[in-house]
Each structure stands twice: as structure tokens, then as C-alpha cells.
Write a protein that holds these residues in place. Structure first.
Motif, PDB file in Angstrom:
ATOM      1  N   ALA A  96      40.368  34.940  45.044  1.00 10.19           N
ATOM      2  CA  ALA A  96      38.948  34.703  44.783  1.00 10.19           C
ATOM      3  C   ALA A  96      38.877  33.653  43.682  1.00 10.19           C
ATOM      4  O   ALA A  96      39.692  33.656  42.761  1.00 10.19           O
ATOM      5  CB  ALA A  96      38.247  35.985  44.357  1.00 10.19           C
ATOM      6  N   TRP A  97      37.919  32.746  43.803  1.00 10.02           N
ATOM      7  CA  TRP A  97      37.724  31.721  42.785  1.00 10.02           C
ATOM      8  C   TRP A  97      36.245  31.644  42.456  1.00 10.02           C
ATOM      9  O   TRP A  97      35.391  31.622  43.353  1.00 10.02           O
ATOM     10  CB  TRP A  97      38.178  30.351  43.286  1.00 10.02           C
ATOM     11  N   ARG A  98      35.965  31.649  41.182  1.00 10.33           N
ATOM     12  CA  ARG A  98      34.615  31.415  40.685  1.00 10.33           C
ATOM     13  C   ARG A  98      34.756  30.521  39.466  1.00 10.33           C
ATOM     14  O   ARG A  98      35.752  30.619  38.740  1.00 10.33           O
ATOM     15  CB  ARG A  98      33.932  32.747  40.342  1.00 10.33           C
ATOM     16  N   GLU A  99      33.804  29.662  39.239  1.00 12.27           N
ATOM     17  CA  GLU A  99      33.935  28.654  38.188  1.00 12.27           C
ATOM     18  C   GLU A  99      34.212  29.261  36.819  1.00 12.27           C
ATOM     19  O   GLU A  99      35.026  28.747  36.059  1.00 12.27           O
ATOM     20  CB  GLU A  99      32.675  27.788  38.135  1.00 12.27           C
ATOM     21  N   ASP A 100      33.614  30.386  36.512  1.00  9.44           N
ATOM     22  CA  ASP A 100      33.797  30.966  35.173  1.00  9.44           C
ATOM     23  C   ASP A 100      35.112  31.732  35.015  1.00  9.44           C
ATOM     24  O   ASP A 100      35.561  31.948  33.893  1.00  9.44           O
ATOM     25  CB  ASP A 100      32.618  31.863  34.799  1.00  9.44           C
ATOM     26  N   THR A 101      35.746  32.115  36.111  1.00  8.47           N
ATOM     27  CA  THR A 101      37.004  32.871  36.008  1.00  8.47           C
ATOM     28  C   THR A 101      38.211  32.086  36.498  1.00  8.47           C
ATOM     29  O   THR A 101      39.340  32.412  36.148  1.00  8.47           O
ATOM     30  CB  THR A 101      36.941  34.173  36.832  1.00  8.47           C
ATOM     31  N   GLY A 102      37.974  31.082  37.338  1.00  7.55           N
ATOM     32  CA  GLY A 102      39.093  30.355  37.944  1.00  7.55           C
ATOM     33  C   GLY A 102      39.676  31.153  39.099  1.00  7.55           C
ATOM     34  O   GLY A 102      39.041  32.063  39.634  1.00  7.55           O
ATOM     35  N   LEU A 103      40.900  30.838  39.457  1.00  6.93           N
ATOM     36  CA  LEU A 103      41.560  31.485  40.585  1.00  6.93           C
ATOM     37  C   LEU A 103      42.098  32.850  40.173  1.00  6.93           C
ATOM     38  O   LEU A 103      42.816  32.974  39.190  1.00  6.93           O
ATOM     39  CB  LEU A 103      42.709  30.612  41.089  1.00  6.93           C
ATOM     40  N   VAL A 104      41.725  33.874  40.942  1.00  4.48           N
ATOM     41  CA  VAL A 104      42.181  35.245  40.689  1.00  4.48           C
ATOM     42  C   VAL A 104      42.879  35.734  41.952  1.00  4.48           C
ATOM     43  O   VAL A 104      42.314  35.672  43.045  1.00  4.48           O
ATOM     44  CB  VAL A 104      40.992  36.175  40.353  1.00  4.48           C
ATOM     45  N   LEU A 105      44.093  36.207  41.793  1.00  6.88           N
ATOM     46  CA  LEU A 105      44.848  36.755  42.917  1.00  6.88           C
ATOM     47  C   LEU A 105      44.712  38.266  42.920  1.00  6.88           C
ATOM     48  O   LEU A 105      44.837  38.912  41.871  1.00  6.88           O
ATOM     49  CB  LEU A 105      46.313  36.356  42.824  1.00  6.88           C
ATOM     50  N   LYS A 106      44.479  38.837  44.093  1.00  8.53           N
ATOM     51  CA  LYS A 106      44.303  40.288  44.214  1.00  8.53           C
ATOM     52  C   LYS A 106      45.535  41.032  43.710  1.00  8.53           C
ATOM     53  O   LYS A 106      45.411  42.063  43.050  1.00  8.53           O
ATOM     54  CB  LYS A 106      44.012  40.659  45.665  1.00  8.53           C
ATOM     55  N   GLU A 108      47.565  40.210  41.373  1.00  8.55           N
ATOM     56  CA  GLU A 108      47.734  40.131  39.924  1.00  8.55           C
ATOM     57  C   GLU A 108      46.643  40.854  39.145  1.00  8.55           C
ATOM     58  O   GLU A 108      46.904  41.378  38.062  1.00  8.55           O
ATOM     59  CB  GLU A 108      47.788  38.659  39.484  1.00  8.55           C
ATOM     60  N   ASP A 109      45.411  40.860  39.657  1.00 11.29           N
ATOM     61  CA  ASP A 109      44.298  41.504  38.951  1.00 11.29           C
ATOM     62  C   ASP A 109      43.325  42.092  39.969  1.00 11.29           C
ATOM     63  O   ASP A 109      42.261  41.525  40.232  1.00 11.29           O
ATOM     64  CB  ASP A 109      43.600  40.490  38.044  1.00 11.29           C
ATOM     65  N   PRO A 110      43.687  43.248  40.576  1.00 12.48           N
ATOM     66  CA  PRO A 110      42.860  43.814  41.648  1.00 12.48           C
ATOM     67  C   PRO A 110      41.431  44.148  41.216  1.00 12.48           C
ATOM     68  O   PRO A 110      40.498  43.969  41.992  1.00 12.48           O
ATOM     69  CB  PRO A 110      43.601  45.083  42.067  1.00 12.48           C
ATOM     70  N   ALA A 111      41.243  44.608  39.990  1.00 12.87           N
ATOM     71  CA  ALA A 111      39.901  44.975  39.527  1.00 12.87           C
ATOM     72  C   ALA A 111      38.988  43.749  39.447  1.00 12.87           C
ATOM     73  O   ALA A 111      37.845  43.777  39.924  1.00 12.87           O
ATOM     74  CB  ALA A 111      39.985  45.676  38.182  1.00 12.87           C
TER      75      ALA A 111
END
Length: 164
Positions: A96-106, A108-111
């Protein structure tokens, strides 16, 4: 002096060609309201059959968010998310990517991943179908007048994962 002049001209032309090669060229794309673009990863992808590039989410500078295609792929007003496809299916990953968080991998950070997906909103360009790839999302959005005839910077060539 003629030799020095010739070397300066050749050097200047080489510098200009290098900048043009590194800068990329404008190609058709979709500029999403969330800050990313959907378009070709490069004009030529040496990693793919027939050197045909993937359609990927990418930044304004032409850098891809993902190493290749995503399926399923969801683009919303705030977020892009889905399953990034790698050469080996066992290496595929949910992102998932959102401008304020950047790229998030499930993995690595499921929550945070679940939070971003739940807050993402309604998908754009999915034609009411829940499972489509980035190619279909781009094609459907380009049919809308507000996304038609947009261009983005695209690299000339990608070798490997394109520097991801």
C-alpha cells in the motif's frame, strides 16, 4: 586549437545526449489525484519478453514504485494498493502506498497496511470489477476526459528492477 574545439563539441554533445537519456521522454499515462502516475515503466525493459515494459505506478521523476506489474491493483483518491508481482511468484508481496506514509509492505507492517487499505476509499478505474491489473486501471481511466491525453516522464530503458 582545432583539436581542442572538436573535443569540446564532442564532449558537449555527449553531455546533452546523456542528460536526455537519463531524463527520459514523455509518454501517455494517468496522473492520479493521490500523487502517483500510472504508466510504462520504461520504453524498453530488458527483463521482459519482447522487451515490452510493464504498466506500473510511478513517481513524477519516472522512478517506479514497484519492480513490475501489480494484480490486483487498486488506485483510489488517496492510495494505491494491491499485490506486486515478482519474477518468482513466491516473492510477490502485498503493498500500500499513500503520500504521507510512503510504501508499506503487508509483511513488514500488517497493522499499518490494513489501516491504509481500509481508509483508501473506492477504487478508480476498476469498472466495478474487484480484481484487475494496473493495465486495465490505466486504460479505463484514460477513457475519462479528466485523465485523457496526460503524459509523464518515462525512462528509456530498464535493466533488472529499474533501480528499486
Amino acid at each position: 586549437m582545432d583539436r581542442l574545439g572538436s573535443l569540446l563539441v564532442i564532449g558537449a554533445l555527449s553531455a546533452v545526449l546523456t542528460l536526455v537519456f537519463l531524463w527520459g521522454v514523455p509518454t501517455h499515462c494517468v496522473q492520479l489525484p493521490n500523487g502517483l502516475n500510472i504508466g510504462k515503466q520504461a520504453l524498453i525493459d530488458l527483463n521482459r519478453p519482447y522487451f515490452r515494459p510493464d504498466i506500473v505506478p510511478k513517481f513524477d521523476n519516472g522512478q517506479s514504485l514497484l519492480p513490475g506489474d501489480a494484480w490486483p491493483f487498486y488506485a483510489t483518491e488517496t492510495t494505491v494498493h494491491g499485490l506486486a508481482l515478482e519474477a518468482d511468484p513466491e516473492d510477490d508481496f502485498w503493498f500500500a502506498w499513500r503520500e504521507d506514509t510512503g510504501l508499506v509492505l503487508k509483511a513488514e507492517d500488517p497493522a499499518l497496511y490494513e489501516k491504509l487499505v481500509s481508509e483508501a476509499g473506492a477504487p478508480m478505474g476498476n469498472k466495478g470489477i474487484n480484481v484487475v491489473g494496473s493495465h486495465v486501471v490505466m486504460m479505463e481511466l484514460q477513457r475519462r476526459p479528466e485523465y485523457a491525453n496526460q503524459t509523464c516522464r518515462t525512462r528509456w530503458i530498464v535493466i533488472g528492477t529499474g533501480g528499486l
